[in-house]
Design a protein around this motif. Sequence first.
Motif, short mmCIF file in Angstrom:
data_model
loop_
_atom_site.label_atom_id
_atom_site.label_comp_id
_atom_site.label_asym_id
_atom_site.label_seq_id
_atom_site.Cartn_x
_atom_site.Cartn_y
_atom_site.Cartn_z
N TRP A 114 0.95 -1.19 -0.04
CA TRP A 114 -0.12 -0.08 -0.08
C TRP A 114 0.84 1.28 -0.10
N GLY A 115 0.29 2.43 -0.09
CA GLY A 115 1.14 3.77 0.05
C GLY A 115 1.52 4.02 -1.38
N ALA A 116 2.04 5.14 -1.53
CA ALA A 116 2.29 5.79 -2.67
C ALA A 116 3.55 5.30 -3.31
N LEU A 117 4.53 4.61 -2.40
CA LEU A 117 5.68 3.92 -2.95
C LEU A 117 6.02 2.61 -2.47
N PRO A 118 4.99 1.75 -2.91
CA PRO A 118 5.01 0.43 -2.07
C PRO A 118 6.04 -0.46 -2.49
N GLN A 119 6.88 -0.20 -3.64
CA GLN A 119 8.00 -0.82 -3.92
C GLN A 119 9.37 -0.47 -2.97
N GLN A 120 9.40 0.84 -2.84
CA GLN A 120 10.45 1.43 -2.15
C GLN A 120 10.25 1.13 -0.62
N PHE A 121 9.07 1.23 0.00
CA PHE A 121 8.89 1.08 1.17
C PHE A 121 7.89 -0.19 1.52
N ALA A 122 8.37 -1.30 1.25
CA ALA A 122 7.80 -2.58 1.16
C ALA A 122 7.73 -3.26 2.48
N GLN A 123 8.46 -3.01 3.50
CA GLN A 123 8.16 -3.69 4.82
C GLN A 123 7.18 -3.00 5.67
N PRO A 124 6.75 -3.76 6.53
CA PRO A 124 5.59 -3.28 7.48
C PRO A 124 6.49 -2.37 8.46
N ALA A 125 5.93 -1.19 8.92
CA ALA A 125 6.12 -0.43 10.07
C ALA A 125 5.20 0.09 10.71
N LEU A 126 5.31 -0.05 12.28
CA LEU A 126 4.18 0.64 13.02
C LEU A 126 4.98 1.54 14.13
N ARG A 127 4.39 2.79 14.26
CA ARG A 127 5.02 3.74 15.14
C ARG A 127 3.83 4.32 16.00
N PHE A 128 4.01 4.40 17.24
CA PHE A 128 3.08 5.23 18.01
C PHE A 128 3.78 6.56 18.53
N ILE A 129 2.99 7.68 18.32
CA ILE A 129 3.50 8.77 18.34
C ILE A 129 2.89 9.57 19.46
N PRO A 130 3.59 10.31 20.39
CA PRO A 130 2.90 11.08 21.39
C PRO A 130 2.27 12.16 20.93
N LEU A 131 1.28 12.84 21.42
CA LEU A 131 0.57 13.60 21.02
C LEU A 131 0.70 14.78 22.24
N ASP A 132 1.21 15.97 22.18
CA ASP A 132 1.11 17.08 23.53
C ASP A 132 -0.28 17.70 23.30
N LEU A 133 -1.21 17.37 23.90
CA LEU A 133 -2.39 17.99 23.78
C LEU A 133 -2.36 19.40 24.50
N GLU A 134 -1.71 19.62 25.42
CA GLU A 134 -1.73 20.85 26.01
C GLU A 134 -1.13 21.99 25.07
N GLN A 135 -0.23 21.57 24.29
CA GLN A 135 0.51 22.52 23.56
C GLN A 135 0.05 22.26 22.07
N GLY A 136 -0.85 21.24 21.66
CA GLY A 136 -1.38 21.12 20.49
C GLY A 136 -0.59 20.71 19.46
N ILE A 137 0.75 20.29 19.67
CA ILE A 137 1.50 19.42 18.78
C ILE A 137 2.10 18.00 18.97
N ALA A 138 2.63 17.69 17.81
CA ALA A 138 3.21 16.42 17.93
C ALA A 138 4.69 16.33 17.39
N GLU A 139 5.63 15.93 18.14
CA GLU A 139 6.85 15.96 17.50
C GLU A 139 7.45 14.76 16.85
N PHE A 140 7.72 14.97 15.37
CA PHE A 140 8.28 13.78 14.76
C PHE A 140 9.26 14.28 13.66
N PRO A 141 10.31 13.43 13.57
CA PRO A 141 10.76 12.37 14.25
C PRO A 141 10.99 12.80 15.64
#
Length: 320
Positions: A114-141
């Motif tokens: 799936w995705g726009a570049l399925p041949q280039q990024f062929a391996q599954p990856a799962l990330r959980f990303i913190p959300l700073d709800l007080e400041q209204g931002i997420a830092e990534f990476p």
Amino acid sequence: MTEHQLPATCETVHLGGFSAQLKPALVIESGDRVHVETYSGFHVAAKAPPEFLTPAFETICDQLPAERRVGSGPHLLTGPIFIQRAKPTDVLEIRLEAIAPRLPIGFNAIRPGWGALPQQFAQPALRFIPLDLEQGIAEFPPNTGIRLPIQPFFGILGVATAEDRSSIPPGLYGGNIDNRQLQAGSRLFLPIFVPGALFSIGDGHAVQGDGEVDVTAIETSMNGTVQLIVRKDLMLTAPIAETATDFITMGFGNTLDFAFEQALQQMIEFLQRFIGLPAEEAYVLCSLAVNFHITQVVNSPQKGVHGLLPKSILPAMPGL
């Protein structure tokens, strides 16, 4: 107008798609307001950290009845909501009054093939990303200082049709639109295909760029407040939307070219019908002033394009 609470439970959510055969989770009158809970991440719950899980969500993951599993999609949706006296050929106006993440964390997943570049990024990856709800931002990476503003919206807003449908592709009934413009304060208008409309909502996105290129946004469980109004004075064959600054038309297709043509055709028709322009002048105005964006390229087999018509260039006109 009546206020309703619609918590997410095994009796009020459904997995994977839309079906006119589902028992309604709630029955309301046109104009009622619904405070709704949604959960996201049904298929990643087993790998999720504790802060992503709540007892109610774990119960849903463990005990969702077979009859509430209605399609091949991964999305957990709250609903359907039956609106009294809604019928085919009417239009459902969804006023998105409030949208807020329920948790201080979300996930992003790359799915093989799936995705726009399925041949280039062929391996599954799962990330959980913190959300700073007080400041209204997420830092990534993490630890890079790259700060992404949280701009929550529901990726899926849709009504049932006579045929069961997967929750993955969008269509004329709405569904997995993944349009980040549909934030709190916006309105979405959907054609109605079955009695009662049978509206469902979910797929909360805290952060997403146009395109949603790796398949997902920062997906998280979301609370929302919506007002649902049956419009018997409108006739639509495709979704349109309105924000504080723009009118929006949408196109869906197997290719971006086709999706763009549909969004453009819908905008020309909008300008003819609501602004009173001849078709050729509407076409020219689209070239001069309408901004077309790639909505998403990953909800196979339907890609999405949307056009934004700035309200600031228009003479005074009544709202939709």
